[in-house]
Design a protein around this motif. Structure first.
Motif, PDB file in Angstrom:
ATOM      1  N   UNK A 122      24.338  16.564  57.393  1.00 58.17           N
ATOM      2  CA  UNK A 122      24.272  18.032  57.482  1.00 58.17           C
ATOM      3  C   UNK A 122      23.252  18.482  58.516  1.00 58.17           C
ATOM      4  N   UNK A 123      22.021  17.956  58.422  1.00 60.84           N
ATOM      5  CA  UNK A 123      20.951  18.315  59.361  1.00 60.84           C
ATOM      6  C   UNK A 123      20.360  17.041  59.977  1.00 60.84           C
ATOM      7  N   UNK A 124      21.122  16.341  60.803  1.00 59.23           N
ATOM      8  CA  UNK A 124      20.618  15.091  61.375  1.00 59.23           C
ATOM      9  C   UNK A 124      19.414  15.280  62.280  1.00 59.23           C
ATOM     10  N   UNK A 125      19.188  16.514  62.756  1.00 59.26           N
ATOM     11  CA  UNK A 125      18.051  16.797  63.630  1.00 59.26           C
ATOM     12  C   UNK A 125      16.900  17.479  62.875  1.00 59.26           C
ATOM     13  N   UNK A 126      16.918  17.403  61.555  1.00 60.92           N
ATOM     14  CA  UNK A 126      15.845  18.012  60.757  1.00 60.92           C
ATOM     15  C   UNK A 126      14.491  17.481  61.198  1.00 60.92           C
ATOM     16  N   UNK A 127      13.498  18.364  61.214  1.00 59.60           N
ATOM     17  CA  UNK A 127      12.170  17.967  61.684  1.00 59.60           C
ATOM     18  C   UNK A 127      11.483  16.972  60.774  1.00 59.60           C
ATOM     19  N   UNK A 128      11.834  16.974  59.494  1.00 61.89           N
ATOM     20  CA  UNK A 128      11.273  16.026  58.532  1.00 61.89           C
ATOM     21  C   UNK A 128      12.351  15.662  57.534  1.00 61.89           C
ATOM     22  N   UNK A 129      12.510  14.364  57.308  1.00 59.80           N
ATOM     23  CA  UNK A 129      13.496  13.876  56.346  1.00 59.80           C
ATOM     24  C   UNK A 129      12.776  13.028  55.304  1.00 59.80           C
ATOM     25  N   UNK A 130      13.023  13.340  54.046  1.00 60.98           N
ATOM     26  CA  UNK A 130      12.407  12.607  52.937  1.00 60.98           C
ATOM     27  C   UNK A 130      13.508  12.099  52.020  1.00 60.98           C
ATOM     28  N   UNK A 131      13.429  10.837  51.637  1.00 58.83           N
ATOM     29  CA  UNK A 131      14.368  10.281  50.647  1.00 58.83           C
ATOM     30  C   UNK A 131      13.595  10.110  49.356  1.00 58.83           C
ATOM     31  N   UNK A 132      13.943  10.934  48.382  1.00 53.56           N
ATOM     32  CA  UNK A 132      13.232  10.999  47.107  1.00 53.56           C
ATOM     33  C   UNK A 132      13.990  10.200  46.056  1.00 53.56           C
ATOM     34  N   UNK A 133      13.293   9.328  45.341  1.00 53.60           N
ATOM     35  CA  UNK A 133      13.978   8.520  44.342  1.00 53.60           C
ATOM     36  C   UNK A 133      13.062   8.225  43.164  1.00 53.60           C
ATOM     37  N   UNK A 134      13.640   7.634  42.126  1.00 55.89           N
ATOM     38  CA  UNK A 134      12.910   7.183  40.943  1.00 55.89           C
ATOM     39  C   UNK A 134      13.864   6.277  40.184  1.00 55.89           C
ATOM     40  N   UNK A 135      13.352   5.474  39.277  1.00 50.53           N
ATOM     41  CA  UNK A 135      14.206   4.573  38.500  1.00 50.53           C
ATOM     42  C   UNK A 135      15.195   5.385  37.659  1.00 50.53           C
ATOM     43  N   UNK A 136      16.405   4.859  37.431  1.00 52.88           N
ATOM     44  CA  UNK A 136      17.425   5.600  36.676  1.00 52.88           C
ATOM     45  C   UNK A 136      16.945   6.062  35.308  1.00 52.88           C
ATOM     46  N   UNK A 137      16.214   5.218  34.594  1.00 55.21           N
ATOM     47  CA  UNK A 137      15.755   5.579  33.251  1.00 55.21           C
ATOM     48  C   UNK A 137      14.794   6.771  33.288  1.00 55.21           C
ATOM     49  N   UNK A 138      13.945   6.813  34.295  1.00 53.19           N
ATOM     50  CA  UNK A 138      13.009   7.929  34.422  1.00 53.19           C
ATOM     51  C   UNK A 138      13.750   9.196  34.817  1.00 53.19           C
ATOM     52  N   UNK A 139      14.727   9.066  35.685  1.00 51.47           N
ATOM     53  CA  UNK A 139      15.514  10.237  36.072  1.00 51.47           C
ATOM     54  C   UNK A 139      16.301  10.781  34.883  1.00 51.47           C
ATOM     55  N   UNK A 140      16.824   9.881  34.053  1.00 56.55           N
ATOM     56  CA  UNK A 140      17.557  10.311  32.865  1.00 56.55           C
ATOM     57  C   UNK A 140      16.632  11.025  31.881  1.00 56.55           C
ATOM     58  N   UNK A 141      15.418  10.518  31.741  1.00 53.76           N
ATOM     59  CA  UNK A 141      14.454  11.146  30.829  1.00 53.76           C
ATOM     60  C   UNK A 141      14.148  12.574  31.282  1.00 53.76           C
ATOM     61  N   UNK A 142      13.929  12.742  32.577  1.00 55.18           N
ATOM     62  CA  UNK A 142      13.617  14.068  33.111  1.00 55.18           C
ATOM     63  C   UNK A 142      14.800  15.020  32.944  1.00 55.18           C
ATOM     64  N   UNK A 143      15.995  14.527  33.238  1.00 55.67           N
ATOM     65  CA  UNK A 143      17.180  15.377  33.137  1.00 55.67           C
ATOM     66  C   UNK A 143      17.428  15.781  31.685  1.00 55.67           C
ATOM     67  N   UNK A 144      17.195  14.862  30.757  1.00 56.84           N
ATOM     68  CA  UNK A 144      17.375  15.172  29.336  1.00 56.84           C
ATOM     69  C   UNK A 144      16.446  16.309  28.914  1.00 56.84           C
ATOM     70  N   UNK A 145      15.207  16.262  29.373  1.00 60.36           N
ATOM     71  CA  UNK A 145      14.253  17.317  29.043  1.00 60.36           C
ATOM     72  C   UNK A 145      14.721  18.669  29.593  1.00 60.36           C
ATOM     73  N   UNK A 146      15.268  18.670  30.791  1.00 56.88           N
ATOM     74  CA  UNK A 146      15.769  19.903  31.397  1.00 56.88           C
ATOM     75  C   UNK A 146      16.917  20.480  30.574  1.00 56.88           C
ATOM     76  N   UNK A 147      17.844  19.607  30.169  1.00 52.63           N
ATOM     77  CA  UNK A 147      19.004  20.060  29.409  1.00 52.63           C
ATOM     78  C   UNK A 147      18.590  20.572  28.035  1.00 52.63           C
ATOM     79  N   UNK A 148      17.663  19.851  27.400  1.00 51.07           N
ATOM     80  CA  UNK A 148      17.188  20.281  26.085  1.00 51.07           C
ATOM     81  C   UNK A 148      16.511  21.644  26.166  1.00 51.07           C
ATOM     82  N   UNK A 149      15.777  21.882  27.254  1.00 51.19           N
ATOM     83  CA  UNK A 149      15.096  23.168  27.430  1.00 51.19           C
ATOM     84  C   UNK A 149      16.091  24.312  27.570  1.00 51.19           C
TER      85      UNK A 149
END
Length: 227
Positions: A138-165
């Protein structure tokens, strides 16, 4: 912010915190936040409502000419998604829509349909934009590119909290299964697969707090743009 237009691309898998962190950065810097995942979720919701299967590419493509999809920002800078002029910002976050979003985003015609909407935002504003292929496609010429990640279990924990809220009843196992499905689907699709851009900065947030993650991103922005 000065008068320069800057573009920041945040890519990464589902549940990595892209939206929350990008929104916080946008608020700090006074720039526009564009959640591209929400745009694909809106197409997915349209297909779901129409009774079209998420993997029925022909059926999904047939819906596109009749879709009016817009994103608007409220007075607090929050992005709201509209489908046929209906605010669907909450409905697109339901688990069943997540599966649809992942499947329809693998359809080349859907990606082409939504591409100009995303690029137009970056041409007209300083933006932080998150998704799966922002830095690569989409923006191949973006001035800054960051690839953000985390382990699947941690991402699931965070998403569960969001849904519960939000009052959504589900289980950790179901959320993790959804995360794993999306990871496989997003990284293996033929069109614009999820992968870090060659010039992106990798940020793994598994072991660090939200505030620490936010500060890391702000530091990278300051170093790159002097903001």
């Amino acid at each position: 912010m000065d008068n320069r237009l800057v573009s920041i691309a945040i890519d990464g898998p589902s549940g990595a915190g892209k939206s929350t962190l990008s929104r916080a950065v946008a608020e700090k810097l006074g720039i526009l936040y564009v959640d591209t995942g929400a745009i694909y979720r809106t197409v997915g919701l349209a297909a779901l409502r129409a009774g079209v299967g998420s993997k029925d590419a022909e059926g999904v493509v047939a819906l596109l000419p009749g879709l009016d999809i817009q994103f608007r920002h409220d007075e607090n800078g929050k992005q709201c998604m509209y489908l046929q002029d209906e605010n669907v910002s909450e409905e697109i976050r339901l688990p069943e829509v997540s599966i649809y979003a992942s499947d329809v985003s693998a359809i080349p015609a859907v990606r082409s349909f939504l591409m100009e909407m995303q690029r137009k935002a970056a041409r007209e504003n300083s933006v932080i934009m998150d998704g799966r292929d922002i830095g690569t496609v989409v923006l191949p010429d973006a001035g800054l590119k960051i690839f953000l990640t985390a382990k699947p279990e941690e991402r699931a924990r965070r998403r569960l909290l969001e849904l519960e809220a939000k009052g959504v009843e589900t289980s950790f196992e179901d959320v993790l299964r959804d995360i794993q499905y999306r990871d496989k689907n997003d990284s293996s699709r033929a069109t614009a697969p999820l992968r870090p851009a060659e010039d992106s900065v990798l940020l793994d947030t598994t072991e660090i707090s939200f505030d620490a993650s936010l500060q890391c991103i702000l530091d990278l922005i300051k170093e790159r743009f002097g903001l």
